[in-house]
Write a protein that holds these residues in place. Structure first.
Motif, PDB file in Angstrom:
ATOM      1  N   GLN A 166       0.810  -1.230   0.000  1.00 30.00           N
ATOM      2  CA  GLN A 166       0.000   0.000   0.000  1.00 30.00           C
ATOM      3  C   GLN A 166       0.839   1.274   0.000  1.00 30.00           C
ATOM      4  O   GLN A 166       1.976   1.289   0.466  1.00 30.00           O
ATOM      5  CB  GLN A 166      -0.883   0.037   1.251  1.00 30.00           C
ATOM      6  CG  GLN A 166      -1.883  -1.100   1.303  1.00 30.00           C
ATOM      7  CD  GLN A 166      -2.779  -0.997   2.528  1.00 30.00           C
ATOM      8  OE1 GLN A 166      -2.928   0.069   3.133  1.00 30.00           O
ATOM      9  NE2 GLN A 166      -3.392  -2.109   2.878  1.00 30.00           N
ATOM     10  N   ILE A 167       0.210   2.322  -0.506  1.00 26.78           N
ATOM     11  CA  ILE A 167       0.728   3.689  -0.365  1.00 26.78           C
ATOM     12  C   ILE A 167      -0.369   4.469   0.342  1.00 26.78           C
ATOM     13  O   ILE A 167      -1.528   4.450  -0.102  1.00 26.78           O
ATOM     14  CB  ILE A 167       1.015   4.330  -1.733  1.00 26.78           C
ATOM     15  CG1 ILE A 167       2.104   3.550  -2.481  1.00 26.78           C
ATOM     16  CG2 ILE A 167       1.428   5.805  -1.569  1.00 26.78           C
ATOM     17  CD1 ILE A 167       2.311   3.993  -3.924  1.00 26.78           C
ATOM     18  N   ARG A 168      -0.021   5.123   1.454  1.00 24.72           N
ATOM     19  CA  ARG A 168      -1.026   5.873   2.216  1.00 24.72           C
ATOM     20  C   ARG A 168      -0.552   7.316   2.365  1.00 24.72           C
ATOM     21  O   ARG A 168       0.593   7.562   2.744  1.00 24.72           O
ATOM     22  CB  ARG A 168      -1.210   5.247   3.610  1.00 24.72           C
ATOM     23  CG  ARG A 168      -1.919   3.884   3.576  1.00 24.72           C
ATOM     24  CD  ARG A 168      -1.772   3.170   4.913  1.00 24.72           C
ATOM     25  NE  ARG A 168      -2.003   4.043   6.037  1.00 24.72           N
ATOM     26  CZ  ARG A 168      -3.186   4.193   6.667  1.00 24.72           C
ATOM     27  NH1 ARG A 168      -4.239   3.500   6.276  1.00 24.72           N
ATOM     28  NH2 ARG A 168      -3.300   5.010   7.692  1.00 24.72           N
ATOM     29  N   VAL A 169      -1.438   8.233   2.054  1.00 21.77           N
ATOM     30  CA  VAL A 169      -1.066   9.649   2.071  1.00 21.77           C
ATOM     31  C   VAL A 169      -2.124  10.440   2.828  1.00 21.77           C
ATOM     32  O   VAL A 169      -3.328  10.195   2.676  1.00 21.77           O
ATOM     33  CB  VAL A 169      -0.963  10.213   0.629  1.00 21.77           C
ATOM     34  CG1 VAL A 169      -0.439  11.643   0.658  1.00 21.77           C
ATOM     35  CG2 VAL A 169      -0.070   9.353  -0.241  1.00 21.77           C
ATOM     36  N   ALA A 170      -1.657  11.414   3.631  1.00 26.20           N
ATOM     37  CA  ALA A 170      -2.566  12.399   4.244  1.00 26.20           C
ATOM     38  C   ALA A 170      -1.959  13.777   4.033  1.00 26.20           C
ATOM     39  O   ALA A 170      -0.733  13.943   4.096  1.00 26.20           O
ATOM     40  CB  ALA A 170      -2.738  12.121   5.739  1.00 26.20           C
ATOM     41  N   THR A 171      -2.808  14.751   3.769  1.00 28.55           N
ATOM     42  CA  THR A 171      -2.341  16.132   3.581  1.00 28.55           C
ATOM     43  C   THR A 171      -3.470  17.107   3.947  1.00 28.55           C
ATOM     44  O   THR A 171      -4.647  16.743   3.923  1.00 28.55           O
ATOM     45  CB  THR A 171      -1.894  16.382   2.122  1.00 28.55           C
ATOM     46  OG1 THR A 171      -1.432  17.730   2.002  1.00 28.55           O
ATOM     47  CG2 THR A 171      -3.011  16.175   1.123  1.00 28.55           C
ATOM     48  N   ASP A 172      -3.069  18.334   4.254  1.00 25.01           N
ATOM     49  CA  ASP A 172      -4.072  19.390   4.480  1.00 25.01           C
ATOM     50  C   ASP A 172      -4.172  20.269   3.239  1.00 25.01           C
ATOM     51  O   ASP A 172      -4.963  21.209   3.226  1.00 25.01           O
ATOM     52  CB  ASP A 172      -3.643  20.290   5.647  1.00 25.01           C
ATOM     53  CG  ASP A 172      -2.379  21.035   5.289  1.00 25.01           C
ATOM     54  OD1 ASP A 172      -1.387  20.362   4.931  1.00 25.01           O
ATOM     55  OD2 ASP A 172      -2.387  22.284   5.300  1.00 25.01           O
ATOM     56  N   HIS A 173      -3.376  19.972   2.206  1.00 29.24           N
ATOM     57  CA  HIS A 173      -3.234  20.891   1.082  1.00 29.24           C
ATOM     58  C   HIS A 173      -4.091  20.404  -0.097  1.00 29.24           C
ATOM     59  O   HIS A 173      -3.708  19.466  -0.816  1.00 29.24           O
ATOM     60  CB  HIS A 173      -1.755  20.994   0.688  1.00 29.24           C
ATOM     61  CG  HIS A 173      -1.447  22.198  -0.120  1.00 29.24           C
ATOM     62  ND1 HIS A 173      -1.655  22.267  -1.470  1.00 29.24           N
ATOM     63  CD2 HIS A 173      -0.961  23.394   0.259  1.00 29.24           C
ATOM     64  CE1 HIS A 173      -1.302  23.455  -1.903  1.00 29.24           C
ATOM     65  NE2 HIS A 173      -0.877  24.160  -0.876  1.00 29.24           N
ATOM     66  N   ILE A 223      -8.580  17.761   6.307  1.00 31.25           N
ATOM     67  CA  ILE A 223      -7.507  16.793   6.053  1.00 31.25           C
ATOM     68  C   ILE A 223      -7.984  15.876   4.924  1.00 31.25           C
ATOM     69  O   ILE A 223      -9.132  15.393   4.954  1.00 31.25           O
ATOM     70  CB  ILE A 223      -7.210  15.940   7.315  1.00 31.25           C
ATOM     71  CG1 ILE A 223      -6.931  16.828   8.546  1.00 31.25           C
ATOM     72  CG2 ILE A 223      -6.065  14.957   7.042  1.00 31.25           C
ATOM     73  CD1 ILE A 223      -5.693  17.670   8.506  1.00 31.25           C
ATOM     74  N   TYR A 224      -7.107  15.636   3.965  1.00 31.60           N
ATOM     75  CA  TYR A 224      -7.439  14.781   2.814  1.00 31.60           C
ATOM     76  C   TYR A 224      -6.567  13.534   2.900  1.00 31.60           C
ATOM     77  O   TYR A 224      -5.363  13.636   3.151  1.00 31.60           O
ATOM     78  CB  TYR A 224      -7.155  15.519   1.501  1.00 31.60           C
ATOM     79  CG  TYR A 224      -7.841  16.860   1.440  1.00 31.60           C
ATOM     80  CD1 TYR A 224      -9.155  16.973   0.990  1.00 31.60           C
ATOM     81  CD2 TYR A 224      -7.193  18.022   1.884  1.00 31.60           C
ATOM     82  CE1 TYR A 224      -9.802  18.196   0.969  1.00 31.60           C
ATOM     83  CE2 TYR A 224      -7.834  19.251   1.867  1.00 31.60           C
ATOM     84  CZ  TYR A 224      -9.136  19.335   1.406  1.00 31.60           C
ATOM     85  OH  TYR A 224      -9.772  20.542   1.384  1.00 31.60           O
ATOM     86  N   THR A 225      -7.189  12.374   2.668  1.00 27.53           N
ATOM     87  CA  THR A 225      -6.418  11.122   2.743  1.00 27.53           C
ATOM     88  C   THR A 225      -6.707  10.267   1.515  1.00 27.53           C
ATOM     89  O   THR A 225      -7.791  10.335   0.935  1.00 27.53           O
ATOM     90  CB  THR A 225      -6.802  10.289   3.990  1.00 27.53           C
ATOM     91  OG1 THR A 225      -8.195   9.987   3.923  1.00 27.53           O
ATOM     92  CG2 THR A 225      -6.488  11.017   5.280  1.00 27.53           C
TER      93      THR A 225
END
Ligand SMILES: C[S@@+](CC[C@H](N)C(=O)[O-])C[C@H]1O[C@@H](n2cnc3c(N)ncnc32)[C@H](O)[C@@H]1O
Length: 212
Positions: free
Chosen positions: A142-149, A199-201
């Motif tokens: 898996q690749i897991r990403v979280a960002t506020d942008h 927050i975007y995931t």
């Protein structure tokens, strides 16, 4: 009085000790699910996740020496044996050292957004780094990403879409250290939630039949 920082020799990893390739058994003394966090910051994710999953092996990659040293100290003080930290640039380290089909999960939480248009080429999520991560992932890794942008998030999704033959989107489940209302429980997530930012995931899984 300032606390004297101890050495925790099992935590730091040096490129020159690797002999050209990241050898899991040599480094952790065992096999096991392998996680890489890119930009581990103050190491909160690594600490919580490694404690919750003692059978898994974790590598944090962090290029800022202040954060790197802070995390080495934190992991050492908690006597966590299944985390290693390397102070280096993640893209070239992964390209040069991480073997094919060896990684269970890449964790990328709050990557630097480089908001200026002229700096966007510095963003970690780009075609070449994604191709490399896919190469390193095991089947179903898996690749897991979280960002506020939001704008970076949209750009990431278009990068991921170019590899939709190799990756499928899956549910993003909160990490072990996430408290109510959090996804990953990192320092940056906590700071941004206090500022009431969204927050975007996204989580993606490597498809199992890939012909490279
Ligand atoms: C915004 S902070 C997020 C830290 C942590 N993941 C969190 O959520 O609290 C981004 C971190 O990634 C590190 N970083 C950014 N680009 C990197 C790269 N190419 N290689 C290694 N570290 C990187 C920065 O030094 C910084 O500590």
């Amino acid at each position: 009085m300032a606390r004297i920082k101890k050495e925790y020799p099992w935590v730091p990893l040096k490129q020159e000790d690797l002999d050209g390739k990241f050898d899991m058994v040599r480094i952790f003394g065992r096999t096991g699910p392998f996680h890489i966090e890119i930009g581990s910051g103050r190491g909160t994710f690594l600490l919580n996740q490694a404690q919750a999953h003692p059978g898994d092996n974790f590598l944090g990659i962090e290029w800022a020496s202040r954060y790197y040293r802070y995390t080495v100290d934190k992991i050492g003080r908690w006597d966590i044996s299944n985390v290693r930290l390397i102070r280096t640039e993640a893209a070239s380290f992964i390209a040069d050292f991480i073997p094919d089909n060896s990684v269970d999960c890449f964790h990328i939480y709050f990557p630097d957004p480089w908001p200026k248009k002229s700096h966007r080429k510095r963003r970690f999520i780009c075609n070449s780094n994604l191709t490399n991560m896919i190469r390193c992932l095991k089947e179903s890794g898996q690749i897991r990403v979280a960002t506020d942008h939001e704008e970076y998030f949209e750009q990431m999704k278009s990068v991921f879409a170019l590899s939709q033959d190799k990756l499928e989107e899956i549910d993003f489940l909160p990490t072990a250290g996430a408290e109510t209302g959090e996804w990953v429980g990192t320092n940056f997530e906590r700071k941004y939630l206090k500022e009431q930012r969204s927050i975007y995931t996204i989580a993606l899984k490597k498809k199992s039949t890939i012909d490279f």
